[in-house]
Write a protein that holds these residues in place. Structure first.
Motif, PDB file in Angstrom:
ATOM      1  N   GLY A 134       0.796  -1.222   0.000  1.00 32.29           N
ATOM      2  CA  GLY A 134       0.000   0.000   0.000  1.00 32.29           C
ATOM      3  C   GLY A 134       0.829   1.273   0.000  1.00 32.29           C
ATOM      4  O   GLY A 134       0.292   2.360  -0.208  1.00 32.29           O
ATOM      5  N   LEU A 135       2.129   1.151   0.236  1.00 31.77           N
ATOM      6  CA  LEU A 135       2.972   2.352   0.207  1.00 31.77           C
ATOM      7  C   LEU A 135       3.239   2.743  -1.235  1.00 31.77           C
ATOM      8  O   LEU A 135       3.327   1.879  -2.112  1.00 31.77           O
ATOM      9  N   GLU A 136       3.414   4.030  -1.473  1.00 30.08           N
ATOM     10  CA  GLU A 136       3.769   4.480  -2.826  1.00 30.08           C
ATOM     11  C   GLU A 136       5.094   3.861  -3.217  1.00 30.08           C
ATOM     12  O   GLU A 136       5.989   3.697  -2.388  1.00 30.08           O
ATOM     13  N   ARG A 137       5.189   3.472  -4.485  1.00 34.48           N
ATOM     14  CA  ARG A 137       6.435   2.832  -4.914  1.00 34.48           C
ATOM     15  C   ARG A 137       7.029   3.559  -6.119  1.00 34.48           C
ATOM     16  O   ARG A 137       6.324   4.255  -6.854  1.00 34.48           O
ATOM     17  N   ASP A 138       8.309   3.314  -6.293  1.00 35.37           N
ATOM     18  CA  ASP A 138       9.012   3.960  -7.394  1.00 35.37           C
ATOM     19  C   ASP A 138       8.491   3.435  -8.727  1.00 35.37           C
ATOM     20  O   ASP A 138       8.256   2.226  -8.886  1.00 35.37           O
ATOM     21  N   PRO A 187       8.655  13.218  -4.149  1.00 35.52           N
ATOM     22  CA  PRO A 187       7.443  13.994  -4.525  1.00 35.52           C
ATOM     23  C   PRO A 187       7.072  13.849  -5.994  1.00 35.52           C
ATOM     24  O   PRO A 187       5.904  13.648  -6.334  1.00 35.52           O
ATOM     25  N   GLU A 188       8.081  13.929  -6.864  1.00 35.94           N
ATOM     26  CA  GLU A 188       7.804  13.845  -8.306  1.00 35.94           C
ATOM     27  C   GLU A 188       7.252  12.463  -8.677  1.00 35.94           C
ATOM     28  O   GLU A 188       6.385  12.329  -9.526  1.00 35.94           O
ATOM     29  N   ASN A 189       7.812  11.460  -8.020  1.00 32.12           N
ATOM     30  CA  ASN A 189       7.381  10.097  -8.306  1.00 32.12           C
ATOM     31  C   ASN A 189       5.908   9.901  -7.929  1.00 32.12           C
ATOM     32  O   ASN A 189       5.146   9.261  -8.661  1.00 32.12           O
ATOM     33  N   HIS A 190       5.510  10.473  -6.792  1.00 31.90           N
ATOM     34  CA  HIS A 190       4.108  10.320  -6.373  1.00 31.90           C
ATOM     35  C   HIS A 190       3.174  10.987  -7.372  1.00 31.90           C
ATOM     36  O   HIS A 190       2.101  10.469  -7.701  1.00 31.90           O
ATOM     37  N   GLN A 191       3.616  12.151  -7.870  1.00 29.69           N
ATOM     38  CA  GLN A 191       2.830  12.838  -8.898  1.00 29.69           C
ATOM     39  C   GLN A 191       2.679  11.931 -10.129  1.00 29.69           C
ATOM     40  O   GLN A 191       1.579  11.748 -10.655  1.00 29.69           O
TER      41      GLN A 191
END
Lengths: 622, 341
Positions: A472-476, A486-490
């Motif tokens: 569930g964590l944001e991943r690369d 930050p950019e990756n999450h976008q």
């Protein structure tokens, strides 16, 4: 609607359709009676629609109004779209059944009552101070009083059955009489009884004797010119092999069919909830096809284990209703984040909270489209009829597997329990669900993404070389490792958004069901309002109104041409069984403004309601 | 675990470490646990591709990121449900569930209860540090009464949940208790857990150096361990103390265990007990032993295998297939009352 049908005149013209309502105590076997009558009509060439209307109490006290079980069927010689606004014939097996169903009847309807059940005790239990058979209350109807209970006992008196067993044959006596009323063949019911009670042939024999006695009683009434049977026209059905199917059954079979079409095992994980539970029951009988069903400890576990099934390489699926959807919400977000395919069926019921569990509603549209934390787009599709639950479920699975995303399929309690004839599809003619596009290649990374669909590969444990961690964590975006960049999450949020919105490229364009683009008014529906809208628009067009019917399947995202199609009409009217959710979801998608027509009584729209709404907004074209 | 061929060529402890930087606090007990797990994986010859670590949320639940196998970092408390689904889809996998006292016993208590009861074939490691560390030190269901924390400034007032008792009560067929610092025992327990068919529950006391430092001091420190723990071994008497000078025996009048001095007045040869892990009543008594008057039981408290859920699931499927002519949906759709126009 005509209500006299043709029981009075000999050689009367066969009416197009008839609506019959059976009602009695919960223990009277009303549902069996109704479904057998339905089957006989279907086999006689009628199109039909049926709906069971039973109490939520498991076994309410006998004779009470809240213990009344009913079953309504419309059958006829044209495409039957609804169960009928009101009934032409009521078969009432006790006073309570008469009392609660009286306002379901057309004026002048035929009422058949079991006179033997109108005792002081049962009249009191139903809340009657005076017998309605004597009070004049039924003056506007044609009432046939028959001592069904005693006649049933007499019919089976020579057979080896106990008194209790004999009394329980009452429903088949009533069925025999109803068969006579409409000139229907008893053959199918007789063979059904013989099969059903193969282990207890004396029960089969008694029920058949009661069935025949009911029929014979009708013939004696005919001979004394009291009443004549009424023939209903046959429908011109497309040639093929048919069966009756309920929405729940069709949805369950749709899941099993989808698993077969994509060559995966079905892992169905669910928690009991009205009205979705029959889907679990149906699938639990398909173990011989390799279907795994899992009754989880709660709704959350059901969703999470469905995710686990998909992670493990099966087609994971679950079914629930609104309150269960609420509990599954966090886990649906996990499926979005992990990019795993899960089919989530919501058989909607009246809310909020526990609401009216046995009553139907379409009020979970917001929940399906918007109800998650974060930016969490999920495709949503809706089924329009009982048999359409099969197609809609297969399609939900196709989207889920193609785009590696959870998909929500919306149906409702009405569709789940209603039944209609269904031309049985041939699995060999259904398009396979292609999983080749997201099968991982050896040399590729576990987080490889299809450049066209943006779906990631379906990488399941067991495969050497592609070991990876997901969650569930944001991943690369490339490595798949946890990333707080930050950019990756976008970028990842954009991919999740684009993936679901790219789906519009593959969706069939929205068509106008009836009428033409540029008609003055379009009645826009979704889900189970299909039946009444379709019939009402047909009737009103026949009267010269410039009205069209548009029906949505794809609730999120909308097909590309949807807003354009809708903009051709002067006005849009949206009847829906909620307080106007589609109206605002359409506004959100920049579709032209629409007028809502909310109904939240727990009952489907009637044709008359929609006709009246159309008439109030348009003038007849000359 | 499921019976399968070992990894070939054999792998070493370090081969099971992923390329991710471990982000636990310096001195965290989790380091010792991951080391023990890697040793176990190497010792049993676990295949990376068949190994799946499933976790919930919390410090312990970051575990899957640090092992080079398949891993699923789920949502808070739900790892048992995700693991159950994974095993239903593929019963040949080796699944490890990693959870903590908050994740497994508070928000996920229901799922832990049911995965144990159903007996899915997996290893469940519950890291018990008596605190919600990731959210900065609130008290947890295993915090002791009186424990002060940001959410219990005047001390915890609710009695703690005891994980091993919970597991036995839930119907677990393998229950063990270990301590992060006791590597040898931990690896031995994990190895037996791995070989157990069914759900193997291992509570591992884990010291949180930041929010609950010293929790294990009273029974795990070098100076206290031998007096404060009865380390269970199958078939052996329940002795403890530096030289085994004390032991536990049955107190028949109270249906309880009592401490006595070996060679002392009460050492009369009556009511002696040898550890029998298949004895559920004894398991309960051992799990209930409480410091400071009694020693804490560590080791394998209970081990009595029974058929696992996914094995039973597939048995039913096989049985259904044997008794049925239906093979495809076409057979199902055409069955029952149909008519042709």
């Amino acid at each position: 609607m005509s209500s006299e049908l043709c029981f009075t005149e000999l050689d009367a013209e066969a009416p197009d359709s008839a609506v019959v309502r059976f009602a009695g105590d919960s223990g009277d076997g009303i549902q069996v009676l109704g479904s057998q009558f339905g089957l006989a009509n279907a086999m006689a060439g009628n199109d039909i629609a049926t709906f069971p209307d039973y109490p939520s109490e498991v076994r309410a006290p006998a004779g009470s109004t809240y213990g009344v079980s009913a079953f309504q069927i419309q059958f006829g010689g044209r495409n039957i779209r609804t169960i009928g606004d009101a009934a032409d014939v009521l078969i009432a097996l006790n006073p309570a059944a008469l009392k609660v169903n009286l306002d379901e009847l057309n004026p002048g309807s035929l009422i058949v009552v079991d006179e033997d059940a109108f005792t002081t005790r049962f009249l009191q239990k139903a809340g009657y101070e005076e017998s309605p058979l004597e009070s004049g209350e039924l003056d506007g109807y044609r009432v046939i009083r028959i001592g069904i209970s005693k006649l049933t006992l007499a019919a089976v008196s020579d057979l080896e059955v106990t008194k209790k067993e004999a009394q329980r044959c009452k429903n088949f006596w009533a069925l025999g009489f109803t068969f006579w009323l409409f000139n229907r063949n008893r053959g199918a019911t007789i063979s059904w009884l013989q099969k059903k009670f193969a282990a207890k042939p004396h029960i089969a024999e008694a029920n058949i004797a009661a069935l025949n006695a009911g029929h014979a009683y009708g013939e004696t009434m005919e001979a004394s010119h009291e009443i004549n049977p009424c023939n209903i026209r046959s429908a011109e059905m497309e040639p093929g092999t048919y069966r009756m199917v309920t929405g729940s059954q069709a949805a369950a079979w749709g899941l099993a069919a989808a698993a077969e079409l994509c060559g995966r095992r079905l892992g169905f994980c669910s928690y009991p909830i009205t009205p979705a539970t029959p889907i679990l029951h149906h699938l639990a009988t398909l173990k011989d096809l390799g279907v795994v069903t899992f009754q989880a400890e709660d709704e959350i576990a059901a969703m999470c284990s469905a995710i686990g099934c998909s992670y493990g390489g099966a087609l994971g699926a679950t079914a629930t209703s609104g309150p269960g959807m609420a509990l599954k919400t966090e886990a649906i977000g996990l499926a979005v984040m992990a990019e795993l395919p899960v089919v989530i069926i919501n058989s909607q019921r009246a809310g909020p909270s526990t609401g009216l569990p046995t009553k139907t509603e379409q009020s979970d549209l917001y929940q399906a489209v918007y109800g998650r934390n974060g930016d969490t787009p999920v495709p949503v599709i809706a089924a329009r009829s009982p048999s359409d639950c099969f197609d809609a479920t297969v399609e939900a699975a196709r989207i889920a597997v193609t785009y590696m995303t959870p998909v929500i399929m919306l149906m409702d309690g009405f569709l789940g329990n209603a039944a209609e004839p269904w031309q049985i599809p041939d699995m060999d003619k259904l398009k396979p669900i292609d999983t080749a596009h997201n099968v991982p290649r050896d040399e590729e990374r576990p987080f490889h993404r299809n450049s066209k669909t943006l779906a990631r590969d379906w990488v399941s444990p067991g495969r050497p070389g592609l070991e990876h961690r997901i969650g569930g964590l944001e991943r690369d975006i490339l490595s798949g490792n946890v990333s707080y960049d930050p950019e990756n999450h976008q970028r990842m949020s954009q991919i999740r958004f684009d993936k679901v919105h790219n789906l519009t490229k593959d969706l069939p364009p929205l068509n106008v069901e009836q009428g033409e683009l540029w008609d003055e008014l379009a009645v826009v529906g979704w889900g189970s309002t299909y039946g009444p809208i379709s019939r009402a628009v047909m009737n009103m067009r026949a009267k010269g109104y410039s009205v069209a019917h548009v029906h949505l399947r794809y609730m999120y995202p909308f097909p590309k041409n949807q807003c354009k199609v809708l903009s051709t009409f002067d006005r849009l009217l949206v009847p829906e069984m909620n307080m106007g959710q589609l109206v605002s979801v359409m506004r959100d998608a920049d579709c032209p403004p629409a007028e809502g027509m909310p109904k939240v009584t727990g009952r489907p729209f009637t044709i008359a309601e929609i006709e009246a709404a159309i008439a109030a907004r348009l003038e007849v074209k000359s | 675990m499921n019976i399968q061929d070992p990894a070939n060529p054999p792998l070493k402890d370090k081969d099971y470490a992923s390329n991710q930087e471990v982000r636990w606090c310096a001195g965290c007990g989790d380091y010792a646990i991951i080391k023990a797990v890697q040793k176990t994986l190497a010792a049993v010859g676990a295949k990376k591709e068949n190994t799946v670590f499933v976790s919930g949320i919390g410090c312990s639940s970051r575990f899957p990121y640090y092992i080079d196998s398949y891993g699923f970092h789920g949502i808070h408390g739900r790892a048992p449900a995700i693991a159950s689904g994974t095993l239903l889809a593929n019963p040949d996998l080796d699944v490890w569930v990693i959870t903590g006292d908050g994740d497994g016993l508070s928000i996920g208590g229901n799922h832990l209860l049911h995965i144990l009861r159903r007996n899915f074939n997996c290893q469940i490691l519950l890291f018990n540090n008596g605190t919600y560390a990731l959210t900065k030190g609130q008290y947890s269901p295993t915090s002791l009464k009186g424990q002060r924390s940001p959410s219990s400034p005047m001390g915890v007032i609710d009695p703690p949940l005891e994980p091993a008792q919970f597991a036995i009560g839930a119907g677990a067929r393998f229950v063990a208790r270990a301590i992060d610092t006791q590597q040898k025992q931990l690896v031995d327990i994990l190895t037996q857990a791995y070989h157990h068919q069914g759900a193997a529950f291992v509570e591992i006391f884990q010291n949180c150096v930041v929010f609950n430092d010293g929790m294990t001091e009273s029974f795990a420190a070098k100076s206290t361990a031998s007096d404060a723990q009865v380390m269970l071994e199958e078939g052996k008497p329940l002795t403890f103390g530096k030289n085994g000078e004390r032991a536990l025996k049955c107190d028949p009048g109270k249906l309880n265990l009592k401490v006595y001095d070996v060679g002392g007045e009460e050492d009369d040869g009556h009511c002696e007990i040898l550890h029998d892990p298949s004895n559920r009543t004894l398991a309960f008594l051992l799990a209930q032993l409480e410091l400071p008057d009694q020693p804490l039981a560590t080791g394998i408290i209970y081990n009595d295998p029974s058929p696992s859920y996914e094995v039973e699931t597939y048995k039913q499927i096989e049985q259904a297939q044997e008794n049925s002519q239906r093979r495809r949906m076409n057979d199902v759709l055409k069955q029952g009352f149909t008519w042709t126009i």
